[in-house]
Design an enzyme around this catalytic site. Structure first.
Site, PDB file in Angstrom:
ATOM      1  N   GLN A   1      20.163  32.951 -49.726  1.00  0.00           N
ATOM      2  CA  GLN A   1      21.128  33.376 -48.648  1.00  0.00           C
ATOM      3  C   GLN A   1      22.590  33.277 -48.709  1.00  0.00           C
ATOM      4  OE1 GLN A   1      20.094  28.892 -47.577  1.00  0.00           O
ATOM      5  NE2 GLN A   1      22.367  29.100 -46.945  1.00  0.00           N
TER       6      GLN A   1
ATOM      7  N   CYS B   1      20.898  29.434 -43.443  1.00  0.00           N
ATOM      8  CA  CYS B   1      19.439  28.860 -43.905  1.00  0.00           C
ATOM      9  C   CYS B   1      18.437  29.036 -42.852  1.00  0.00           C
ATOM     10  CB  CYS B   1      19.572  27.561 -44.196  1.00  0.00           C
ATOM     11  SG  CYS B   1      20.275  26.201 -42.992  1.00  0.00           S
TER      12      CYS B   1
END
Length: 324
Positions: free
Chosen positions: A126, A132
């Site tokens: 990420q 997330c």
């Protein structure tokens, strides 16, 4: 400037003490370079303090080990950026379907591993973005489509960052909201809407999206590992954890069973299996993170299965998608 600075550091490595030399090796391993001497000294101090913490944990009997990774020179506020799961469960959670109570009587295997079964895409990263929740979404939808739909493909996190407007993109969101969005919009493939680790503009066009969409999503009974096992035996499950501790940041192997993890959920990831560890005899969840394959064990962590909140609060908020 960077090349010159790196060259000077390499040339003087022989004059460093053991801890400083280890730091130089760390920089080389992870390809890190700093713009100034001041930043170098600041990052070195963070790394050395982290090294003390890691050695302290590893010096006592434990079912897991800690180690250095790409975050060992990050400040606490930089790590906080990675934790993008919102605490509130209002809004889209209203659409959550409850499983039939008969699931508790379901017969399930002693172990499940959806990674080995070929039903997950490779671990993703990420970056420095609190997205997330989008990776937990795409990972579980990718697997659901592989198991029940048209096959395994990599889906776009950036679409969710840009288009799930009830959330805040790189500043955090909820898997519930992303699932709800995909009940009314088709998912883009990763190749058609590439990840940038930055907030962008939604340019959704149905004609360019895939045919993958959701009919609903299911909220598994929280704080009930038996119910979670039944769900994971069917498909990967999105969950929320407290990922704000050193034992999580620097996990490097074994089964994490430490209560130092905390119970304030702040990070969305997914359970992709369960089993029993041969060395410790502990039952564990096999958990997929979104911090790249260099973190943990190839991007994964084993978290001990316990009742109540669960280690790192893993039992708080399990849910999974149903592809249309």
């Amino acid at each position: 400037m960077k090349t010159f600075f790196a060259g000077v550091l390499a040339a003087t490595a022989c004059a460093l003490d053991a801890s400083e030399y280890e730091f130089m090796q760390y920089l080389s391993k992870y390809g890190k370079m700093y713009e100034t001497v001041e930043e170098f000294l600041m990052r070195k101090e963070i790394y050395l303090q982290k090294d003390i913490e890691i050695m302290a944990y590893n010096s006592r009997p434990s079912n897991f080990i800690l180690g250095h990774n790409k975050f060992s020179d990050w400040r606490a506020e930089e790590m906080q950026v990675m934790l993008g799961e919102k605490e509130s469960v209002e809004s889209s959670n209203a659409y959550c379907k409850k499983p039939d109570e008969s699931y508790l009587n379901a017969k399930i295997p002693d172990s499940v591993n959806w990674v080995e079964a070929g039903m997950t895409t490779p671990v993703k990263d990420q970056g420095a973005c609190g997205s997330c929740w989008t990776f937990a979404t795409t990972g579980t939808v990718e697997s659901a489509n592989a198991i029940f739909g048209s096959g395994l493909v990599s889906l776009s996190e950036q679409q969710l960052v840009d288009c799930v407007t009830v959330d805040d993109g790189c500043n955090g969101g909820m898997t519930y909201d992303a699932y709800t969005y995909l009940m009314s919009a088709n998912a883009y493939l990763e190749d058609d809407w590439a990840y940038t680790a930055k907030d962008g503009v939604c340019h959704y066009k149905a004609s360019k999206a895939s045919d993958i969409t959701l009919s609903t999503y299911v909220c598994v009974e929280p704080q009930t590992p038996a119910a979670m096992k039944v769900a994971v035996a069917q498909q990967p499950v999105a969950i929320s954890v407290d990922a704000g501790s050193t034992v999580f940041h620097n996990y490097s192997g074994g089964v994490l069973d430490s209560t130092d993890c905390g119970i304030n959920t702040n990070h969305a990831i997914s359970i992709v299996g369960y089993g029993t560890d041969e060395d410790s005899g502990l039952e564990y969840w096999l958990v997929r993170n979104s911090w790249g394959s260099s973190w943990g064990v190839d991007g994964y962590i084993k978290i001990a299965i316990t009742e109540g909140d669960g280690i790192c609060a893993i039992n708080h908020r399990p849910l999974y998608p149903t592809v249309a």
